[in-house]
Design an enzyme around this catalytic site. Sequence first.
Site, PDB file in Angstrom:
ATOM      1  N   CYS A  19      10.312  -7.969   9.824  1.00  0.00           N
ATOM      2  CA  CYS A  19       9.712  -6.686   9.444  1.00  0.00           C
ATOM      3  C   CYS A  19       9.889  -5.673  10.583  1.00  0.00           C
ATOM      4  O   CYS A  19      11.003  -5.264  10.877  1.00  0.00           O
ATOM      5  CB  CYS A  19       8.252  -6.889   9.064  1.00  0.00           C
ATOM      6  SG  CYS A  19       7.436  -5.420   8.422  1.00  0.00           S
ATOM      7  N   ASP A  58      10.441  -5.574  -2.788  1.00  0.00           N
ATOM      8  CA  ASP A  58      10.210  -5.030  -1.454  1.00  0.00           C
ATOM      9  C   ASP A  58      10.431  -3.528  -1.458  1.00  0.00           C
ATOM     10  O   ASP A  58      11.569  -3.051  -1.503  1.00  0.00           O
ATOM     11  CB  ASP A  58      11.158  -5.709  -0.456  1.00  0.00           C
ATOM     12  CG  ASP A  58      10.834  -5.384   0.985  1.00  0.00           C
ATOM     13  OD1 ASP A  58      10.031  -4.473   1.235  1.00  0.00           O
ATOM     14  OD2 ASP A  58      11.394  -6.050   1.879  1.00  0.00           O
ATOM     15  N   HIS A  75       7.794  -8.452   0.288  1.00  0.00           N
ATOM     16  CA  HIS A  75       7.935  -8.171   1.717  1.00  0.00           C
ATOM     17  C   HIS A  75       7.026  -9.094   2.531  1.00  0.00           C
ATOM     18  O   HIS A  75       5.868  -9.306   2.188  1.00  0.00           O
ATOM     19  CB  HIS A  75       7.567  -6.713   1.979  1.00  0.00           C
ATOM     20  CG  HIS A  75       7.842  -6.260   3.365  1.00  0.00           C
ATOM     21  ND1 HIS A  75       9.093  -5.866   3.786  1.00  0.00           N
ATOM     22  CD2 HIS A  75       7.037  -6.162   4.451  1.00  0.00           C
ATOM     23  CE1 HIS A  75       9.042  -5.517   5.056  1.00  0.00           C
ATOM     24  NE2 HIS A  75       7.804  -5.697   5.492  1.00  0.00           N
TER      25      HIS A  75
END
Length: 260
Positions: free
Chosen positions: A141, A189, A221
């Site tokens: 991320c 996502d 995500h």
Amino acid sequence: MASHPPAACCFQGTQHQGQPLGSLSSLGDFEIYTSFPDDRSTDYGVLILTDIIGHRFNNAQLLADKFAANGYFVMMPDLFYGDPVPLNRPGDFDMQKWRRGEYGGLNKSHTPSTIDPIVHACLVEMRTKYQCKKIAAAGYCFGAKYVVRHLVSGPSKIDVGYAAHPSFIDEDELKSIKGPLAISAAEKDSIFPAEKRHDTEVILKDLGLPYQINLYGGVGHGFAVRGDPDVRHVEYAKENSFLQAALWFKEHLEVSIGVE
């Protein structure tokens, strides 16, 4: 941008069970988590650059230990000077305010001006004190941006990169990479949606460097770090994304080790 900025999905998920095996120490003015393989070898290193929940998150430490179990010396820094975002923080949280450093007592921004020197210091430490011959980096991320920023030439260089559900990567940063890059993407996502994934594919293809993009169906995500292990398809994607990273590192670091 090749991926959108972080949002609430960047700190939501499930905490995993297990006892980390590595240790915490200081490097300069920030903390690091390190984990060694059984033979204590440091020839090949993995630098883990975390999501915004940070290096003390149990899931991240278990992930670091897993790379160590596969033969790598692992270093994972505190990118946020003690100001990570707690898992599942309530909805009144202002991501941009946090990014400017307004929640933390040190008033340090969580931007390249603060984070690039941390990454650089880790790479120098891994190459000098620990004598790593080659270094891979895995970014999750938020941390994926800094894998891309340091997959270049020069003293802050990594040899091969891996990014899971990346956020906040600029197209110019992606266009500047000088080494192999693999990506684990989630079908659901909003940070790295299909159009950004396709843009990324075009950029990587044009660069002519080794690349791989795996799309994991039915997951959102954060799945590679914060996925729910009790949901079978999520657990499969989480475990398979780790294997993707480990095999990618083995291939491009030319390490003769097995993958557990």
